[in-house]
Design a protein around this motif. Structure first.
Motif, short mmCIF file in Angstrom:
data_model
loop_
_atom_site.label_atom_id
_atom_site.label_comp_id
_atom_site.label_asym_id
_atom_site.label_seq_id
_atom_site.Cartn_x
_atom_site.Cartn_y
_atom_site.Cartn_z
N GLU A 134 0.84 -1.19 0.00
CA GLU A 134 0.00 0.00 0.00
C GLU A 134 0.88 1.24 0.00
N TYR A 135 0.55 2.17 -0.89
CA TYR A 135 1.31 3.40 -1.02
C TYR A 135 0.37 4.59 -0.89
N ARG A 136 0.90 5.63 -0.20
CA ARG A 136 0.18 6.90 -0.16
C ARG A 136 0.83 7.80 -1.18
N VAL A 137 0.07 8.35 -2.10
CA VAL A 137 0.63 9.13 -3.20
C VAL A 137 -0.02 10.50 -3.24
N VAL A 138 0.77 11.48 -3.76
CA VAL A 138 0.30 12.82 -4.06
C VAL A 138 0.45 13.03 -5.56
N VAL A 139 -0.63 13.40 -6.20
CA VAL A 139 -0.65 13.59 -7.64
C VAL A 139 -0.88 15.07 -7.95
N GLU A 140 -0.01 15.66 -8.81
CA GLU A 140 -0.15 17.04 -9.26
C GLU A 140 -0.13 17.06 -10.79
N HIS A 141 -0.83 18.02 -11.38
CA HIS A 141 -0.89 18.14 -12.85
C HIS A 141 -0.51 19.56 -13.28
N PRO A 142 0.79 19.87 -13.29
CA PRO A 142 1.21 21.18 -13.78
C PRO A 142 1.00 21.29 -15.31
N VAL A 143 0.74 22.49 -15.80
CA VAL A 143 0.47 22.72 -17.22
C VAL A 143 1.43 23.80 -17.74
N ASN A 144 2.04 23.53 -18.92
CA ASN A 144 2.88 24.51 -19.59
C ASN A 144 2.56 24.48 -21.09
N HIS A 145 3.43 25.08 -21.87
CA HIS A 145 3.16 25.14 -23.31
C HIS A 145 3.15 23.77 -23.96
N ALA A 146 3.89 22.82 -23.36
CA ALA A 146 3.94 21.47 -23.93
C ALA A 146 2.67 20.69 -23.63
N GLY A 147 1.91 21.10 -22.62
CA GLY A 147 0.68 20.37 -22.28
C GLY A 147 0.56 20.09 -20.78
N ARG A 148 -0.21 19.07 -20.50
CA ARG A 148 -0.53 18.73 -19.09
C ARG A 148 0.39 17.61 -18.62
N TRP A 149 1.24 17.92 -17.65
CA TRP A 149 2.16 16.95 -17.08
C TRP A 149 1.55 16.30 -15.84
N THR A 150 2.16 15.23 -15.41
CA THR A 150 1.73 14.55 -14.16
C THR A 150 2.96 14.30 -13.29
#
Length: 500
Positions: A134-150
């Motif tokens: 079991e893992y506790r994770v934090v997910v973020e989605h930064p956006v720049n000119h290239a698109g949506r990163w994870t």
């Protein structure tokens, strides 16, 4: 015929659990009960603390994960073609490009295979299970000119579980130690608290062979045990008084019964010897009837006195007494005087009475709300008038007079009965209200008619009449007294206070 099946009520299981405890000592029950309550409290505290620790550890993990992901998020928000370096300190971080390629990853392979699904997950914290871990994770989605990163930061939850389990074990062991200490302390405190009870028990055992005036010890503390000892001592005192009264009554009654029974036996023996002499036999029978009448009167007086004392004991135990109005008692005075007149008519003795109503009563005797009331019932008033006036009639010569008055004065009801007879010796007055006491022959009816006074044969007194008078008066909270009148005769006064 088969009986109906036994049905148990809703409290049957509870009674089944409590019943074994009844065979234990009070000290054991106190210890078990207090320890059980302490155990419940400790368990609740451990659970609450575990919940708080889980919350604190989860919050700390989220903070660390945010710290792991924040540098990469900040870089990706300003750079479409970043050069990403691997994190240190064994941090688990992965960066997925808008095309789905893994630009950076320090994740275990089994977690990397789950990154694709995290690209569509909303930003935030979540828990994932991969291959039994079991893992506790934090997910973020930064956006720049290239698109949506994870950007994904992860930590194995096993570390959290280890911390929580270790803390829970420590708390459980500490709670168990506290519970054991609490149980021992409860046993010691219960023993100390019950020590006065044991002393009282031993003292009660000693009272069975101790002097009659021994009492249970009352401790200096004003606690429940002191109150219990005081109550028991009062109960013992009342019991001793009742026992002493019964012993004295039996002793006095035995003494008083012995003489008339011996006389009656002698008279019956003489009657058997004079069986051929009708006149002598009739005389013996008449004298025997006189002794039987005396025995009957003694038995009735003893019964009346016993009932009065029983009523007095019930009053001491808190039973509410009957309150009677002045008018009702006045009516009973008139009725009792009428009964005494039937006896007095045989000696031509006059019996008069006078009622002086208190303020607030009209001439017809109708009462208003202010009419005084007394802790004396009509039966008690009848006993007072009958015993005092009856004694006076027995002592008076033919043609004498008795005067009965009932009035209210200074917050009390006063019953006063005066006769014009010979009075009593001054030496008799101090003991007049004691049981089985009688004055000398001046106040007694003689067995044969006295030509000088005209006294006629009447049964001899039992010596209980005035004792009954005093008992009735004291039960009503009043007093009884008597004195010789200077002009001749005897005056008996009963004072009963008004009920507040």
């Amino acid at each position: 015929m088969t009986g109906a099946p036994h049905t148990s009520g809703p409290d049957t299981p509870r009674r089944g659990l409590i019943r074994p405890l009844r065979v234990l000592s009070l000290r054991s029950r106190i210890t078990i009960g207090s320890t059980a309550i302490a155990a419940v409290v400790i368990v609740l505290l451990v659970l609450v603390m575990r919940f708080q620790v889980v919350s604190v550890v989860a919050s700390a993990t989220r903070t660390l994960l945010d710290a792991d992901a924040d540098p990469y998020v900040a870089t990706l928000e300003v750079d479409s073609d970043p050069k990403l370096s691997a994190p240190g300190n064994a941090q688990l971080v992965a960066v997925v490009s808008p095309s789905g390629d893994i630009a950076l990853s320090t994740m275990p392979p089994k977690v990397e295979r789950a990154l694709g699904s995290l690209m569509t997950t909303k930003a935030g914290t979540s828990v994932i299970r991969v291959s039994g871990s079991e893992y506790r994770v934090v997910v973020e989605h930064p956006v720049n000119h290239a698109g949506r990163w994870t950007v994904v930061a992860a930590r194995n939850s096993q570390a959290e579980a280890i911390v929580v389990d270790d803390l829970t074990s420590t708390l459980s062991l500490t709670g168990l130690a506290i519970l054991i200490a609490f149980g021992v302390a409860s046993w010691v405190l219960a023993t100390a608290a019950l020590r006065p009870v044991n002393r009282m028990r031993r003292e009660a055992e000693r009272l069975s062979v101790a002097p009659e005036r021994a009492e249970l010890p009352v401790g200096p503390a004003q606690d429940e045990l002191a109150s219990l000892a005081t109550t028991l001592n009062a109960f013992l005192a009342r019991t001793r008084q009742a026992t002493e009264r019964e012993r004295q009554m039996v002793s006095d009654a035995s003494h008083e019964l012995r003489t008339p029974l011996a006389i009656l036996t002698t008279q019956l023996d003489l009657a058997s010897l004079d069986g051929d002499d009708a006149a002598a036999l009739a005389g013996h029978i008449e004298r025997a009837k006189g002794n039987v009448a005396r025995l009957s009167r003694l038995a009735n007086d003893l019964l009346a006195l016993s009932r009065i004392e029983e009523s007095e004991q019930r009053d001491q135990d808190g039973q509410e007494q009957t309150l009677t109005s002045w008018s009702d008692l006045g009516d009973e005075v008139m009725t009792a005087v009428d009964r005494v007149r039937l006896i007095a008519s045989a000696k031509d003795v006059t019996v008069d009475f006078d009622l002086e109503p208190p303020t607030g009563l009209d001439g017809s005797g109708a009462s208003d709300d202010s009419e005084p009331r007394y802790r004396l019932d009509t039966g008690g008033m009848a006993q007072l008038v009958t015993n005092i006036a009856g004694n006076a009639v027995s002592a008076l010569p033919r043609g004498g007079g008795v005067f009965v008055s009932w009035r209210s004065a200074a917050g009390e009801g006063v019953l006063q009965i005066t006769d014009d007879g010979p009075g009593v010796p001054e030496s008799f007055i101090p003991v007049a209200f004691d049981r089985f006491t009688r004055p000398d022959e001046a106040r007694k009816s003689r067995p044969n008619p006295d030509p000088a006074t005209g006294a006629i044969p009447l049964p001899g007194g039992s010596g209980l009449g005035l004792a009954i008078v005093r008992a009735v008066a004291e039960r009503a909270g009043g007093t009884a007294s008597l004195r010789n009148v200077r002009s001749g005769g005897l005056e008996v006064t009963v004072r009963v206070p008004e009920a507040s």
